[in-house]
Each structure stands twice: as C-alpha cells, then as structure tokens.
Design a protein around this motif. Structure first.
Motif, mmCIF file in Angstrom:
data_model
loop_
_atom_site.group_PDB
_atom_site.id
_atom_site.type_symbol
_atom_site.label_atom_id
_atom_site.label_comp_id
_atom_site.label_asym_id
_atom_site.label_seq_id
_atom_site.Cartn_x
_atom_site.Cartn_y
_atom_site.Cartn_z
ATOM 1 N N GLY A 85 0.801 -1.225 0.000
ATOM 2 C CA GLY A 85 0.000 0.000 0.000
ATOM 3 C C GLY A 85 0.825 1.261 0.000
ATOM 4 O O GLY A 85 0.476 2.244 -0.666
ATOM 5 N N VAL A 86 1.958 1.278 0.709
ATOM 6 C CA VAL A 86 2.742 2.512 0.786
ATOM 7 C C VAL A 86 3.403 2.844 -0.559
ATOM 8 O O VAL A 86 3.270 3.973 -1.037
ATOM 9 C CB VAL A 86 3.769 2.457 1.940
ATOM 10 N N TYR A 91 3.360 6.327 -5.268
ATOM 11 C CA TYR A 91 3.263 6.374 -6.737
ATOM 12 C C TYR A 91 2.115 7.282 -7.174
ATOM 13 O O TYR A 91 2.232 8.052 -8.119
ATOM 14 C CB TYR A 91 3.023 4.950 -7.256
ATOM 15 N N THR A 92 0.986 7.203 -6.441
ATOM 16 C CA THR A 92 -0.187 7.964 -6.902
ATOM 17 C C THR A 92 -0.260 9.362 -6.288
ATOM 18 O O THR A 92 -0.770 10.276 -6.901
ATOM 19 C CB THR A 92 -1.482 7.238 -6.478
ATOM 20 N N HIS A 93 0.222 9.536 -5.041
ATOM 21 C CA HIS A 93 -0.004 10.834 -4.385
ATOM 22 C C HIS A 93 1.285 11.569 -4.066
ATOM 23 O O HIS A 93 1.246 12.632 -3.458
ATOM 24 C CB HIS A 93 -0.790 10.640 -3.080
ATOM 25 N N GLY A 94 2.436 11.015 -4.405
ATOM 26 C CA GLY A 94 3.675 11.704 -4.043
ATOM 27 C C GLY A 94 4.104 11.328 -2.636
ATOM 28 O O GLY A 94 3.525 10.459 -2.000
ATOM 29 N N THR A 95 5.104 12.048 -2.118
ATOM 30 C CA THR A 95 5.790 11.590 -0.898
ATOM 31 C C THR A 95 5.181 12.170 0.369
ATOM 32 O O THR A 95 5.791 12.078 1.435
ATOM 33 C CB THR A 95 7.259 12.033 -0.955
ATOM 34 N N MET A 313 9.512 2.790 -8.271
ATOM 35 C CA MET A 313 8.434 2.302 -9.149
ATOM 36 C C MET A 313 7.964 3.451 -10.054
ATOM 37 O O MET A 313 7.784 3.302 -11.256
ATOM 38 C CB MET A 313 7.289 1.804 -8.280
ATOM 39 N N PHE A 314 7.853 4.628 -9.473
ATOM 40 C CA PHE A 314 7.411 5.781 -10.276
ATOM 41 C C PHE A 314 8.432 6.085 -11.364
ATOM 42 O O PHE A 314 8.097 6.253 -12.530
ATOM 43 C CB PHE A 314 7.233 7.002 -9.386
ATOM 44 N N LEU A 486 -2.685 11.059 -9.783
ATOM 45 C CA LEU A 486 -2.795 10.314 -11.042
ATOM 46 C C LEU A 486 -4.196 9.699 -11.088
ATOM 47 O O LEU A 486 -4.840 9.593 -10.048
ATOM 48 C CB LEU A 486 -1.717 9.216 -11.084
ATOM 49 N N PRO A 487 -4.656 9.291 -12.241
ATOM 50 C CA PRO A 487 -6.019 8.750 -12.350
ATOM 51 C C PRO A 487 -6.267 7.663 -11.294
ATOM 52 O O PRO A 487 -5.342 7.048 -10.817
ATOM 53 C CB PRO A 487 -6.041 8.150 -13.746
#
Ligand SMILES: O=C(O)CCCC[C@@H]1SC[C@@H]2NC(=O)N[C@@H]21
Ligand code: NA
Length: 621
Positions: A85-86, A91-95, A313-314, A486-487
């Motif tokens: 999950g982290v 990846y989706t919301h930044g750090t 991953m990003f 991201l979407p």
C-alpha cells in the motif's frame, strides 16, 4: 527519439507469460519461510515450560528481552498492507505520506513514559483489565469487545491483501494462498504461544527488510542509478511534496500525518492489546521502555524502504501511465506486484524473496492478532466467570481460542474480498474508527482522575457512534479526502510527450470543495483517531461531571498519571501548592514544626497509597 525512461520502460513491460517468473529456487525460498515459521512454533511447543501455563502461552513467562520485543512490535503493525500500500500511495499521491514518520517521535515517547509505566506496574495480562481497575467491569468488557471487533476486521484485510495481489499478477491460486497462510499461522501460533509469535516476528521482520531492499537495489540499478531515479521523479512532481494546508479535509498534509498520525500511533503502540502484551512480556519495565525506544529507528527504516520503493516504481513506470476509467482503485496492489515481478524476473530467487517478504508481513501481523485476541478473550471474557478453572484447562482453552480466531480470519478474508477502496486506506480507517475511541477511553482514565465509569461508557459510545458516522459517511459519499494526483487507477500507454499526457490526466481531476455535512464526511481519514479520541474524552468528562466526578481517594492507586503535576513541575512549590493542592514534600518540609507524629502519618499515608494523585504534584516515581 525515445527518452531514457522510454528505453527502461520497454525493458519493463510485463512478460506475456507470468508463469516463467518463478523458478524452483523461488518456490523453495517461500517454502523455507513457512517451514522456518512452523519450526520456531514447534521449538517453543517442545521447549521451556512446553506451553503448559497461560503465563507462558499468553505472556511468554514475562521473560523477553528488549530486542525481540522491539522487532515484534514493528512486525505486528507492518503487514503486507504497508509493503504494497505505501509504494502505491507514493506512486499515486507523491511523498506526503512519508511525513507520518514525524508522528513516530511522540507516538513512541508517550507510550514509553506514560502508558508502559502505568500498565506494567499493574502487572496486567490484558490491557483492558486497566479499565476495570480505573472504572468498572462494564467499561472493561466494552473495551475488550471493541478491540476484538477492530482486530478481527484488520486481520481479514492482512491475510487477503497479499493473496489477492499475488493472484492478480502471477496466477497464484487466491484461496489456496489464503488457506496456506492462515493455516500455517494458526498452527504455529496455537502450539508455540507468544514466545513463538515473537520469535517468528523477529525472523519475519528481517525477511521483510531483505525483500524490500532487494527490489530497491535492483530497481535503482535497472533505472540507471540513484541520480536517474531522482531526476525522473522530480521532473513530474515535486519529490518531497510538502503541504502545510490546515484544511482537515485535505487527505495528506503535514498536520494530518504529523499530528493526526500521533493519535494513530498512540492507539496502536500505546493501548492496543497486541503491543501492550509485548511490553508486558518484557523481563523488566526498563526492557519494555527500551524496546519502545528501539522501535523508532526500525520503524523509520521500514517507512523509508516502502517509500523509496514507491519512488523507484514511479521512476520506472511514469512513462507507462494507462488510464482505464472503469478500473477500481484496488488494482494498485496489482501494480506494485507487477512492478516487482518486472524488476526481479530473470534473477532466480529474488521473486521468491519478495513473495516471502510479503507473506512474512502478513504472517507476523495475523499471528499477533490471533494471540492477542485469544489473550483478551481468555483474560477478560472467560476467566472472570470461571475463577476455579485449572491452569491446564485455561491453557488448552487459550490454544483453542487462538485456533478459532485463525479460522475466523479466513472468513474475514472473504469479507475483505467484497470491500472496495485501497487496502492501506481501509486499514488506517479501521484504526481511526475503532482504535481512536479505545485510545480516548484510556486517556480519559489516565489523564482525567475526575472521569467516572458512567462517563467512560457514555464517552466510548459517543466516540464509536461519531466514528462510524464519519467513516461510513465517507465511504458512501466516497469523499475521504482529495482525489489522487494520477487517475484513480491504472496506466495509459504514452508516446514520448509524457508531460502533455500527465497534464491531461491531472487536468480531468477536479477538486470539488465540499460543504456542510459533505465537508464532515470529507474529514481526512488521518484525523479519525484524533477526532474520535477527543470525542470520547469530551463526552466522558461532561457526563462524569454531570453524574458526580470521581474523588481522588476513590481512584485506584497507580491508574492515574499526574499530568497536572508533570506540566506544572517547573513552577516553584508555592505556586504548585496553590494550583494543585498541597504536596506531601511541601507538607513534610512545612510540618517540621508540627508534631512528628503528624509528619509520620502523612508520609505513611502517601507510601501506603503509593499514588501520585492529581491533587499532589509529587514526582511520578
Ligand atoms: O498493516 C499495515 O501495515 C497498515 C497499517 C499501518 C499501521 C500504522 S501506520 C503508522 C505505523 N507504522 C507502521 O508501519 N504501521 C503503523
Ligand atoms: Na506484519
């Protein structure tokens, strides 16, 4: 001309045939993990007191040293949810999420200096015995039932997450994996007791770190080195997103994570039975406090590893961002696993190491859940009704309970199958909705000596009611914070003009400003713990004062932390005397003129009561 990322991405596209991923070595590594866990369980079943008493089965004979306790404390609430999950969150919301690390400071200092001294000196087995000592039996029962509800749901999420993600990417049989994990865990927890749970946690925590490190090292090497990763990531969004926005509906800001996170940590590392039981299993109070301190660096390392994994991953994937509008948010666990499988394919043993890491995270969490659930059921719900029960029967019943919770966990896994939302958010919501009110109950008892049992019950009821109102409201209106950068989920295959496509993806995300009740439902789930805890304390105090506050002499010795005394201890004695009543020290000094007998009587009373009450400001020894 393809950019560097394009070339990297080309190498990374998932191979058509997922089965080629796992060589024999990988299966062997996964098998070794299960066998080693079972072996540790068997060892503790056949050594020491051979698990014949509840003191050994549930409390590990209160003989544990601080190192195993501290690693077990981490493993208990670092499940596959965090491992998968982290990185998906980063990846989706930044750090932003990384700022939860700031909450670890107070989130561990307060348990070490407030909760552990009180709970350890009362020689408890279940944290909820404290509630009977401080309030009454009904408060204890409500606390226990609330804890059981929280852990039963949480363990379902923990056993389902790795199996679901793995099945989605590698075709591993979903329910076969759930069964294998659940049964192996039930077996070694049932035969080996808390000692086996703690030592398997130690082994599994090391496997967890190794697995994540392997993915990061290989990922960075494949992306062309650390500088390449940083340059590619910082080109798309600010590497260390830093939002000081005070808006409580903002999903992740420094405040929701750094302050809201403290309450989340206190609800876990301060009053959750799974952690309290580990503190109580330590040889001495000093060992328990030291184990709490030792959690801090390891927890920061665990957080850093999972966040860096998300960044790598990003860096590898930001070129391939395919938007499938209809896909559910749940596919992110899938993405993390497919990213890992892309990274590690062709490196025999590493895919198996990561799978072992994933299942170590799951096993160490659900084994702690089984054992703590069996303990509170035994200590709080059964033993008080059968005082004459023999040790042998009590231990046998505790083992049966551990097994029953193991089987119940499988059923809960199926229930999780039906839930939507991202697994990390589900887990953190559960802690906020249920862990928050329990934290409030303990804070009411420890910091507010006027609180009485009626107030405690009313407070808990109000806290849970509000918690479920906000929690369910947010799920129904699907508004627990802003949309993702991201979407919702997925990846759109891009040509080289990445920035245009990312802007397109960002462009269609509209942040509608909620109002009224909708704003209430939009409260960031990271505030749930703080909000629900405060509700319990506020309602608890109001009802206590309305129904007649507790008197100092009625409070059980050792169940109250002299908060007032501590906070005011910098004041000179005369001001303290005025503010929080006469303190024995001052009394003793002043009464030198008084007949000695008075002096002795006062000291004797204080020694017998051995209690720092809110009326005195004496040091909390
Ligand atoms: O089970 C999980 O890993 C998800 C829940 C995480 C619980 C909290 S988040 C802050 C603290 N750090 C951890 O690693 N776990 C706890
Ligand atoms: Na775990």
């Amino acid at each position: 001309m393809k950019s560097a990322g394009g070339r990297v991405a080309e190498q990374l596209l998932p191979s058509p045939n997922q089965q080629s991923l796992f060589t024999v070595v990988d299966f062997v590594i996964f098998g070794v993990l299960l066998a080693a866990s079972l072996g540790i369980g068997l060892y503790h079943a056949l050594s020491g007191g051979r698990q014949r008493t509840t003191q050994e089965f549930l409390m590990a004979d209160r003989s544990m040293k601080c190192l195993p306790v501290s690693l077990s404390l981490i493993a208990s609430f670092q499940s596959a949810v965090a491992i998968i999950g982290v990185p998906a969150e980063i990846y989706t919301h930044g750090t932003q999420y990384w700022f939860i690390g700031c909450a670890y400071i107070l989130g561990l200092l307060i348990p070490a200096h407030v909760f552990i001294p009180i709970l350890y000196r009362l020689r408890l087995s279940s944290a909820y015995q404290y509630l009977e000592l401080r309030f009454s039996k009904p408060v204890r029962i409500c606390g226990t039932l609330t804890f059981i509800f929280q852990m039963v749901i949480y363990m379902g999420v923990c056993v389902y997450t790795p199996a679901f993600a793995l099945n989605a990417v590698t075709g591993f049989e979903l329910w076969g994996t759930v069964l294998a994990t659940g049964l192996v865990c039930t077996l070694y927890t049932t035969i080996g007791g808390l000692k086996a749970v703690i030592w398997t946690d130690v082994f599994q925590t090391l496997v967890m770190f190794a697995g994540q490190l392997a993915v990061i090292v290989v990922g960075v090497q494949k992306t062309g080195g650390v500088s390449e990763v940083c340059s590619e990531v910082s080109s798309v969004f600010s590497l260390f997103g830093f939002s000081l926005n005070p808006d409580p509906t903002e999903r992740h800001t420094f405040w929701t994570l750094g302050v809201g996170g403290v309450f989340l940590m206190l609800s876990l590392y301060g009053v959750n039975q799974a952690q309290v039981q580990r503190y109580l299993s330590a040889r001495t109070e000093k060992d328990a406090v030291r184990s709490c301190y030792m959690v801090f660096p390891s927890l920061q390392l665990a957080l850093a590893l999972s966040c860096v994994m998300g960044l790598v991953m990003f860096a590898c994937y930001y070129l391939y961002v395919i938007v499938h509008a209809k896909q559910t948010r749940r596919c992110f666990p899938q993405m993390v696993i497919s990213f890992v499988m892309d990274m590690l394919q062709g490196l025999p043993g590493l895919p198996g190491l990561f799978i072992a890491c994933l299942f170590s995270a799951a096993l160490s969490t659900i084994s702690s859940a089984f054992n703590s659930l069996a303990t509170v059921t035994m200590e709080d719900l059964i033993k008080p009704h059968f005082p004459a029960m023999t040790e042998a029967r009590a231990t046998l019943l505790s083992k049966a309970l551990a097994m029953s919770y193991g089987l119940l966990c499988l059923a809960m896994a199926y229930l999780t199958h039906l839930m939507g939302d991202s697994v990390l958010q589900v887990a953190l919501k559960i802690f906020g909705m249920v862990g928050g009110p329990i934290l409030g109950l303990f804070c009411l008892g420890i910091f507010f000596p006027w609180a009485n049992s009626t107030g405690a019950l009313a407070g808990l009821g109000a806290g849970l009611a509000v918690a479920f109102w906000v929690g369910i409201g947010s799920i129904v209106t699907r508004s627990s914070g802003t949309k993702s950068l991201l979407p919702a989920c997925g990846v759109v295959l891009l040509s080289d003009n990445t920035t245009t496509a990312i802007q397109t993806a960002l462009g269609n995300v509209t942040l509608s400003r909620p109002s009224g009740l909708k704003r209430f439902y939009s409260l960031s789930y990271m505030w749930y713990s703080a909000f629900n805890c405060s509700t319990v304390i506020l309602i608890g105090l109001i009802i206590s004062f309305l129904t007649g506050p507790m008197k100092a002499e009625d409070v059980t010795p050792g169940t109250v932390y002299p908060l007032l005394g501590k906070l005011l201890c910098f004041l000179p004695e005369r001001h303290k005397k005025k503010l929080c009543g006469v303190t024995p020290q001052v009394q003793t000094v002043r009464s030198r003129a008084a007949p000695r007998i008075v002096n002795i009587l006062i000291l004797k009373t204080c020694v017998i009561l051995n209690r720092p009450t809110f009326l005195t400001c004496n040091r909390f020894k």
